[in-house]
Design a protein around this motif. Structure first.
Motif, PDB file in Angstrom:
ATOM      1  N   PRO A 695      -6.615  -7.432   0.134  1.00 31.32           N
ATOM      2  CA  PRO A 695      -5.504  -7.634   1.067  1.00 31.32           C
ATOM      3  C   PRO A 695      -5.791  -7.060   2.446  1.00 31.32           C
ATOM      4  CG  PRO A 695      -5.013  -5.824  -0.409  1.00 31.32           C
ATOM      5  CD  PRO A 695      -6.292  -6.442  -0.900  1.00 31.32           C
ATOM      6  N   THR A 696      -5.277  -7.740   3.454  1.00 29.98           N
ATOM      7  CA  THR A 696      -5.301  -7.220   4.815  1.00 29.98           C
ATOM      8  C   THR A 696      -3.843  -7.113   5.282  1.00 29.98           C
ATOM      9  OG1 THR A 696      -5.701  -9.482   5.599  1.00 29.98           O
ATOM     10  CG2 THR A 696      -7.605  -8.038   5.371  1.00 29.98           C
ATOM     11  N   GLY A 697      -3.628  -6.813   6.562  1.00 33.97           N
ATOM     12  CA  GLY A 697      -2.284  -6.483   7.018  1.00 33.97           C
ATOM     13  C   GLY A 697      -1.515  -7.660   7.581  1.00 33.97           C
ATOM     14  N   VAL A 698      -0.196  -7.506   7.633  1.00 35.57           N
ATOM     15  CA  VAL A 698       0.671  -8.548   8.196  1.00 35.57           C
ATOM     16  C   VAL A 698       1.673  -8.004   9.207  1.00 35.57           C
ATOM     17  CG1 VAL A 698       0.439 -10.082   6.217  1.00 35.57           C
ATOM     18  CG2 VAL A 698       2.266  -8.375   6.226  1.00 35.57           C
ATOM     19  N   GLY A 699       1.643  -6.708   9.480  1.00 41.13           N
ATOM     20  CA  GLY A 699       2.624  -6.138  10.402  1.00 41.13           C
ATOM     21  C   GLY A 699       2.468  -6.627  11.829  1.00 41.13           C
ATOM     22  N   GLU A 700       1.249  -6.984  12.223  1.00 48.27           N
ATOM     23  CA  GLU A 700       0.980  -7.362  13.608  1.00 48.27           C
ATOM     24  C   GLU A 700       0.474  -8.791  13.816  1.00 48.27           C
ATOM     25  OE1 GLU A 700      -0.802  -3.690  15.803  1.00 48.27           O
ATOM     26  OE2 GLU A 700      -1.254  -3.416  13.678  1.00 48.27           O
ATOM     27  N   PRO A 701      -0.303  -9.362  12.883  1.00 49.50           N
ATOM     28  CA  PRO A 701      -0.984 -10.629  13.182  1.00 49.50           C
ATOM     29  C   PRO A 701      -0.090 -11.833  13.456  1.00 49.50           C
ATOM     30  CG  PRO A 701      -2.110  -9.495  11.400  1.00 49.50           C
ATOM     31  CD  PRO A 701      -0.813  -8.765  11.629  1.00 49.50           C
ATOM     32  N   GLY A 702       1.190 -11.769  13.140  1.00 46.70           N
ATOM     33  CA  GLY A 702       2.071 -12.880  13.473  1.00 46.70           C
ATOM     34  C   GLY A 702       2.402 -12.964  14.950  1.00 46.70           C
ATOM     35  N   VAL A 703       2.167 -11.864  15.686  1.00 51.34           N
ATOM     36  CA  VAL A 703       2.561 -11.803  17.099  1.00 51.34           C
ATOM     37  C   VAL A 703       1.660 -12.632  18.016  1.00 51.34           C
ATOM     38  CG1 VAL A 703       2.890 -10.260  19.076  1.00 51.34           C
ATOM     39  CG2 VAL A 703       3.640  -9.537  16.790  1.00 51.34           C
ATOM     40  N   PRO A 704       0.321 -12.507  17.965  1.00 55.67           N
ATOM     41  CA  PRO A 704      -0.508 -13.138  19.002  1.00 55.67           C
ATOM     42  C   PRO A 704      -0.385 -14.648  19.143  1.00 55.67           C
ATOM     43  CG  PRO A 704      -1.752 -11.451  17.841  1.00 55.67           C
ATOM     44  CD  PRO A 704      -0.474 -11.631  17.081  1.00 55.67           C
ATOM     45  N   PRO A 705      -0.287 -15.436  18.051  1.00 61.97           N
ATOM     46  CA  PRO A 705      -0.315 -16.891  18.263  1.00 61.97           C
ATOM     47  C   PRO A 705       0.958 -17.490  18.855  1.00 61.97           C
ATOM     48  CG  PRO A 705      -1.033 -16.300  16.029  1.00 61.97           C
ATOM     49  CD  PRO A 705      -0.386 -15.092  16.619  1.00 61.97           C
ATOM     50  N   ILE A 706       2.103 -16.816  18.747  1.00 62.38           N
ATOM     51  CA  ILE A 706       3.348 -17.454  19.163  1.00 62.38           C
ATOM     52  C   ILE A 706       3.372 -17.737  20.664  1.00 62.38           C
ATOM     53  CG2 ILE A 706       4.588 -15.248  19.379  1.00 62.38           C
ATOM     54  CD1 ILE A 706       6.034 -18.673  18.331  1.00 62.38           C
ATOM     55  N   GLY A 707       2.887 -16.836  21.470  1.00 60.15           N
ATOM     56  CA  GLY A 707       2.900 -17.039  22.915  1.00 60.15           C
ATOM     57  C   GLY A 707       2.111 -18.256  23.346  1.00 60.15           C
ATOM     58  N   PRO A 708       0.827 -18.340  22.975  1.00 62.09           N
ATOM     59  CA  PRO A 708       0.069 -19.524  23.371  1.00 62.09           C
ATOM     60  C   PRO A 708       0.572 -20.810  22.735  1.00 62.09           C
ATOM     61  CG  PRO A 708      -1.242 -18.084  21.935  1.00 62.09           C
ATOM     62  CD  PRO A 708      -0.033 -17.318  22.335  1.00 62.09           C
ATOM     63  N   ALA A 709       1.125 -20.751  21.527  1.00 64.42           N
ATOM     64  CA  ALA A 709       1.661 -21.970  20.917  1.00 64.42           C
ATOM     65  C   ALA A 709       2.825 -22.514  21.733  1.00 64.42           C
ATOM     66  CB  ALA A 709       2.091 -21.699  19.477  1.00 64.42           C
TER      67      ALA A 709
END
Length: 733
Positions: A695-709
Motif C-alpha cells: 500500500p501507498t498513501g492517499v492523503g495527498e495524491p488526489g490534490v495535484p490532478p484536479i487543477g490541471p484537469a
C-alpha cells in the motif's frame, strides 16, 4: 507492538528482521515487534529499553477487554488511525467495539517512520500505511497467537483447535473466553518468533468495501475531543501577538493597560512574539487589544507579492542556479524542432487554512517534568524543542498526541513554533499552571508557513509528427528545506520538494531538462498538501494538453503514447477515461479535461466535466477519479480521501491566494481567503485499481490532478491555457 498487562519486568532481544521486546506492568505483558527498515544504522539498532520515555506498545490488551492500539502515525482527519487499526484487527480477529486508538510518541525505536528509514517519528508524505503495513499486522498476529496459546494451556487443548473470532477465543462448544479474561495468562506465553500472517484470500478486514471508520460517530456528534476542547483544573488561555512583518522582532512593549484588565493574568514575551494570558479566551483577546508593541523591522521582509513575483519572472528567464534532471540535449533538440511552444506560469502563496486553528496546551510540573498536549505531527522534534525551551532533557517531556481538525502539513514544523510558544508561556507562569496557547484565525492566516509561490518558464519542441522531442522547465521559488534540519537533504542546490512532479516526469521525452533557481525571501514556507506537486502537476499536465492540441491529437491518446514504460500511469488514465465516457460527445456548453499525476508513489488520473457559459461563468460539475495506491486497505476511506483532496485542490486553484503588501499579509480570515464552499463541490466518482502491490498513501495524491484537469476543460472551452492562478481571478485576464 502488543501488550498484555502483567508483572513488572522487561526482557528484550534483537533479531535479523524484527526488534522484539517484552515488557510488563502491574497487570500484564508487553511484547514488541518493529520491522527494521533500511536506514541509518542507529535507527536500526536502537534498543527499545534505551529510549527516553517509558516502554510503549503497538497493541495493548487490557483486563477490561479493550484493544488499545498505539499509533506511530498522527491522526488529522486522513484516517491513519482507522487504517492502522484495520491492519491489527485483520490479524487479531477482535471486535471493533473493543478498539481504541491513541497516539504514541517518545520512542523512536518503536514509532520511527519506516518510510523515512526509521530515524525519527513523523507523519507526512502520505507514508502512514507504507510505514505501518508490516509491523502492525505482525503485532496483531502475535497478540492472537499468545491469546490462543494461553487458552490452549488453560483448557488443555491443542492450539490448532482453538479459534478466535470477534474478540472471543473458543474451543469446541463449551470453552469461551474474552481477550481481557485471557490477558494475564497470555503474559506467561513465549513471544512468537516468526508469526505467520494471513494470506490475501483469507482477509476479511483489509480491502473490505463495507468496513466503515470506527471513529465516525464521535466526529459527527461532537464527542470527539480536540486540543481546542481541552479543559483541566486551573487551565489558562493565551493568545499571541506576532510581528506584522516576517523577520521583525519585538523592540519593546507596554502591557500596563492589559494587565489592569479583569481576567488578564500576565503578558509574556516569547521567542516568537507576545503572549497575553487570561483566565479565558475572551479576557486574553480583550487584553491583547490593549497591548502596544514596537517592532524592530530592520531585518524584516518589506516586499509585497507583486514585487516578489516580478523578480521571479525575471529570474525564470535567466540562467538557472541548479539542475534537477538533464536527459539528452534539450537546447539542441529545441533548436531543430518543427514547432516550439512556451509560456510562464505563476503560482501564489497558499495557506493551509485548517478548520481547527493552531493550538497546544503545556504544563510544567513541580518536579520539572513538561507535558504538552497538541497535534504532534513531528513528535521527536517537538519533544526536543520543548525540552530546550524548558531547560530540561527530552526524557522529562511527555507529549499527549491529540487528534486534530486538519493539518495539510502545517503541524509538521521543523522549529516547532507552536510548541515553543506554549512551553515558553508555561515556563514563565511557573510550575502547576497549565496554559492553552490558542491562535485565532487571524494568527493562523498571518502567522506564516505557506505553500511557496512559484514561477515556471517552460517550453517544448515538437517534431513534424507532433511528438515532443524536447522540454525545458525552469522553476523559481523558495526552498522548504533550507534553514531546517532537513537542509542536508538538499543535493547540488536542488530541494526535491521544489521540483518533484517535474523531475520525475513519466512521459517519454528524449531531451528533458528541469532547472531550479531557489530564491531568498523571508516569508516562512512549509509543505502544503502534496507539496511540490501542487504546482508541477499543473504546469506539466496543462502544458502537455496544450502540446496535444498543437499536434491535433486527443489528450488521452497523446499521453498514452508516451507511457509505454509506465504501465501503472497508463492504467489509471485508461480507467478514468473509460469511466468518464471520454469518447462520447457532451451536450452543448459542457467540456472535459483530463490530468494524470503520480505523487508519493500513488497514481491518480482525473477527468473533469464543466459547464461553461462564457467569461468567468462556469461550474465544475463532475470529477471521475481513478487511483492506484497498491493494496487498498480501506476502500471507503480511499474514496473519502480522494474526494477530500479533490475539494481541497479545487478551492486552491479556483480562488485561493495569499498576498502581501509592503511585507504585510493582506488576508485575515475565510472572508478574504476563500477555500471551496460546499455549493461548489462537484459530484466525484472514485474508481480504485485492484492491486497486489504494497500500500501507498492517499492523503495527498488526489490534490495535484484536479487543477490541471479543470484548466484543461477550460482550455477546451476557450482555447486558452490559464497560466496564472487562481483561475477565477485570471480567467478573463
Amino acid at each position: 507492538m502488543l501488550q498484555f498487562r502483567a508483572k513488572k519486568e522487561a526482557v528484550q532481544a534483537t533479531r535479523r528482521q524484527f526488534l522484539i521486546g517484552t515488557a510488563a506492568t502491574a497487570a500484564g505483558l508487553a511484547v514488541g515487534y518493529r520491522l527494521i527498515a533500511a536506514g541509518p544504522a542507529a535507527a536500526q539498532a536502537a534498543p527499545v529499553a534505551a529510549q527516553a520515555n517509558p516502554f510503549q506498545t503497538y497493541v495493548e490488551i487490557t483486563p477490561e477487554n479493550r484493544i488499545v492500539i498505539h499509533s506511530s502515525q498522527f491522526e488529522m482527519g486522513q484516517g491513519s488511525y482507522f487504517g492502522i487499526a484495520t491492519l491489527v484487527m485483520e490479524e487479531l480477529d477482535g471486535d471493533w467495539a473493543q478498539v481504541d486508538v491513541i497516539g504514541g510518541s517518545g520512542n523512536t525505536a518503536l514509532f520511527g517512520n519506516l518510510a523515512w528509514g526509521g530515524a525519527f517519528q513523523g507523519t507526512g508524505g502520505s507514508t502512514s500505511m507504507t510505514s505501518s503495513w508490516e509491523r502492525y499486522r505482525k503485532a496483531g498476529a502475535a497478540a492472537r497467537a499468545m491469546l490462543v496459546a494461553a487458552a490452549a494451556k488453560e483448557w488443555n487443548a491443542p492450539a490448532d483447535e482453538v479459534t478466535v473470532a470477534s474478540g472471543v477465543v473458543a474451543h469446541g462448544s463449551n470453552k469461551r473466553a474474552t481477550f481481557g479474561e485471557l490477558a494475564q495468562a497470555a503474559a506467561g506465553m513465549p513471544v512468537p518468533e516468526d508469526v505467520p500472517l494471513k494470506p490475501r484470500d483469507k482477509w476479511t478486514q483489509i480491502g473490505s468495501d463495507t468496513l466503515k471508520r470506527y471513529d465516525s460517530a464521535g466526529k459527527t456528534n461532537g464527542t470527539q475531543p480536540y486540543t481546542i476542547d481541552l479543559k483541566m483544573d486551573g487551565l489558562l488561555t493565551a493568545v499571541m501577538i506576532h510581528p506584522p512583518k516576517f523577520g521583525a522582532e519585538v523592540a519593546s512593549f507596554d502591557a500596563a493597560k492589559a494587565k489592569a484588565l479583569d481576567g488578564v493574568v500576565d503578558v509574556i514575551q516569547t521567542p516568537r512574539g507576545i503572549a497575553v494570558v487570561g483566565e479565558n479566551m475572551w479576557a486574553a483577546m480583550k487584553g491583547r487589544d490593549l497591548v502596544t508593541v514596537e517592532w524592530n523591522e530592520a531585518n524584516a521582509e518589506q516586499r509585497g507579492t507583486a514585487e516578489i513575483m516580478a523578480e521571479y519572472n525575471k529570474l525564470a528567464d535567466g540562467p538557472a542556479k541548479a539542475t534537477a534532471r538533464n536527459d539528452g540535449d534539450a537546447a539542441a533538440a529545441m533548436a531543430s524542432a518543427d514547432k516550439v511552444v512556451e509560456g510562464h506560469y505563476e503560482f501564489p502563496y497558499l495557506v493551509h487554512a485548517s478548520i481547527e486553528p493552531l493550538n497546544a496546551v503545556a504544563r510544567i510540573g513541580e518536579d520539572g517534568t513538561v507535558e504538552v498536549w497538541g497535534g504532534h505531527q513531528m513528535p521527536d522534534i517537538y519533544q526536543a524543542a520543548a525540552a530546550q525551551v524548558a531547560g530540561t532533557t527530552p526524557d522529562k517531556v511527555k507529549l499527549h498526541v491529540m487528534k486534530t481538525g486538519g493539518s495539510f502539513g502545517r503541524r509538521a514544523v521543523a522549529d516547532a513554533d507552536l510548541i515553543v510558544e506554549s512551553v515558553a508561556v508555561a515556563k514563565a507562569l511557573g510550575p502547576g499552571k497549565p496554559v492553552k496557547v490558542q491562535w485565532t484565525r487571524e494568527n493562523d492566516m498571518r502567522g506564516g508557513r505557506y505553500r511557496p509561490a512559484y514561477v515556471h518558464a517552460i517550453k517544448a519542441g515538437l517534431d513534424k509528427d507532433g511528438n515532443i522531442v524536447a522540454m525545458h522547465d525552469h522553476i523559481v521559488g523558495q526552498s522548504i528545506m533550507a534553514g531546517s534540519p532537513m537542509e542536508a537533504m538538499i543535493e547540488n542546490g536542488v530541494d526535491a520538494t521544489s521540483v518533484e512532479g517535474a523531475s520525475n516526469l513519466p512521459y517519454a521525452v528524449p531531451n528533458l531538462k528541469i532547472d531550479l533557481t531557489t530564491t531568498d525571501v523571508k516569508i516562512p514556507v512549509l509543505w502544503w498538501r502534496s507539496v511540490g506537486s501542487t504546482h508541477t502537476a499543473y504546469v506539466m499536465e496543462t502544458f502537455v494538453d496544450e502540446l496535444a492540441a498543437a499536434s491535433n491529437r486527443d489528450p488521452v491518446e497523446f499521453r498514452l503514447s508516451m507511457l509505454e514504460k509506465h504501465p501503472r500511469h497508463a492504467a489509471v488514465l485508461r480507467l478514468a477515461a473509460e469511466k468518464a465516457d471520454w469518447e462520447k460527445p457532451l451536450p452543448e456548453g459542457r467540456f472535459r479535461g483530463v490530468a494524470l499525476h503520480e505523487s508519493f508513489h500513488t497514481y491518480v488520473a482525473e477527468v473533469v466535466e464543466i459547464t461553461f457559459k462564457g467569461g468567468t461563468d462556469f461550474t465544475v460539475d463532475r470529477v471521475v477519479c481513478a487511483v492506484d495506491c497498491g493494496t487498498a486497505i480501506n476502500p471507503d476511506q480511499i474514496r473519502a480521501q480522494m474526494e477530500g483532496g479533490i475539494g481541497f485542490g479545487l478551492g486552491a486553484i479556483l480562488q485561493e491566494e495569499l498576498t502581501l503588501t509592503g511585507g504585510v499579509v493582506d488576508q485575515e480570515n475565510y472572508d478574504t481567503y476563500t477555500p471551496l464552499r460546499i455549493d461548489q463541490m462537484p459530484k466525484v466518482e472514485v474508481h480504485i485499481v485492484p492491486s497486489d502491490e504494497p500500500p501507498t498513501g492517499v492523503g495527498e495524491p488526489g490534490v495535484p490532478p484536479i487543477g490541471p484537469a479543470v484548466a484543461n476543460a477550460l482550455r477546451a472551452a476557450t482555447g486558452k491555457t490559464i497560466r496564472k492562478l487562481p483561475i477565477v481571478k485570471n480567467l478573463s485576464a
